[in-house]
Design an enzyme around this catalytic site. Structure first.
Site, PDB file in Angstrom:
ATOM      1  N   HIS A  69       0.820  -1.219   0.000  1.00  0.00           N
ATOM      2  CA  HIS A  69       0.000   0.000   0.000  1.00  0.00           C
ATOM      3  C   HIS A  69       0.851   1.265   0.000  1.00  0.00           C
ATOM      4  CE1 HIS A  69       0.443  -0.166   4.516  1.00  0.00           C
ATOM      5  NE2 HIS A  69       0.488   1.147   4.349  1.00  0.00           N
ATOM      6  N   SER A 114       5.112   2.106   8.096  1.00  0.00           N
ATOM      7  CA  SER A 114       4.681   0.979   7.268  1.00  0.00           C
ATOM      8  C   SER A 114       5.826   0.438   6.432  1.00  0.00           C
ATOM      9  CB  SER A 114       3.547   1.414   6.335  1.00  0.00           C
ATOM     10  OG  SER A 114       2.315   1.003   6.815  1.00  0.00           O
ATOM     11  N   ASP A 164      -0.137  -7.619   1.563  1.00  0.00           N
ATOM     12  CA  ASP A 164       0.319  -6.225   1.601  1.00  0.00           C
ATOM     13  C   ASP A 164       1.847  -6.133   1.595  1.00  0.00           C
ATOM     14  OD1 ASP A 164       0.043  -3.474   1.612  1.00  0.00           O
ATOM     15  OD2 ASP A 164      -0.099  -3.325   3.792  1.00  0.00           O
TER      16      ASP A 164
END
Length: 294
Positions: A31, A139, A61
């Site tokens: 993402h 992230s 992801d």
């Protein structure tokens, strides 16, 4: 009962990454890169180098980049064993929250085996829950154990506001290692499939049936070769229900999600034992898993 809730992901365009090997591979979250036309990897020594996308696994992801100019110049991360983690164990999250690079936060493993629904709508299974602070920019960064070994890739936070609220999630390193190896080797992840189209759980409940009802069986699939029967009409137009799948490898399955989780835990080419109820009979079928066509 599995834990599942919506979570917040760091906005794409910025994030953290992990040097995977001496060949110049870097991993991060999918993402973070979604929609990007190009990417650069910034290293601790100040270098910012162009990166090429090798492949992604949207289901987990994860994305793999290749930084050609970084070959042999970076120290790959030491890989730990996420399956050995215990609740209460000390962990450390490293990343670039809010653009503050090389930031370290500490906490503990506060939960294991969580199932999280990401903003893509896909379920990420078996993730590690931690109270180590994970904020926008973290992230794709590493979650480390006290030995400095990778036990997870930070990916999600649970927060009404989008800021840190004490609950963060990381993809377990055992899963990461399996996925990344396939992406580097093939450019994608070969995902196992049964070859059965199942009725929804609501339809099964409405019929007061137990298990997962096989509506259709894909031609040429492992399920067809194993003899799984689908739902059909006889010559008079009467509906003949297909097999009811009630267990995989001896473990009961009650929902479609249960069945998917069991199948996705295996590799393409492996065999599973499918227990089905057919009329008044209970039958075990050996099914070879084939690659799922995305």
């Amino acid at each position: 009962m599995p834990f599942a809730m919506d979570a917040t992901q760091v906005p794409r365009g910025s994030g953290s990454g992990i040097t995977w090997d001496r060949e110049g591979h870097v991993i991060t979250n999918w993402h973070v890169l979604k929609g990007a036309e190009r990417a650069k990897a910034a290293f601790a020594d100040g270098r910012s180098l162009p990166a090429r996308l090798v492949g992604v696994d949207v289901h987990h992801d994860l994305a793999v980049l290749h930084v050609e100019q970084a070959k042999e110049l970076v120290q790959p991360i030491a890989l730990g064993c996420s399956s050995a983690l215990q609740v209460g164990q000390k962990v450390f999250a490293i990343g670039n929250p809010f653009g503050l690079d090389q930031t370290l936060t500490s906490g503990v493993v506060s939960g294991l085996g969580r199932d999280i629904r990401s903003v893509t709508g896909r379920t990420i299974r078996g993730v590690v829950q931690t109270d180590a602070a994970i904020n926008p920019g973290n992230s794709g960064g590493p979650l480390l154990d006290s030995n400095g070994e990778l036990v997870g890739v930070n990916t999600l936070i649970y927060s009404p506001s989008g800021a840190w609220a004490g609950v963060g999630f990381a993809i377990p390193s055992d899963t990461v290692a399996r996925v990344v190896a396939q992406i580097i080797r093939h450019g994608h992840v070969a995902r196992a499939a049964l070859g059965v189209v199942a009725a929804s759980d609501a339809q099964t409940r409405a019929l007061r049936l137990r298990g997962i009802l096989a509506l259709a069986v894909a031609p040429g699939s492992g399920a067809e070769r194993a003899g799984v029967r689908d739902t059909r009409r006889d010559s008079t137009g009467r509906i003949i229900l297909g097999d009811m799948i009630v267990a995989v490898d001896g473990e009961e399955v009650h929902t479609v999600e249960d069945l998917v989780a069991k199948v996705e835990g295996h590799d393409v080419g492996e065999f599973i034992t499918l227990t089905v109820v057919r009329g008044r009979e209970t039958i075990d079928l050996s099914v070879e898993l084939m690659e799922k066509k995305e």
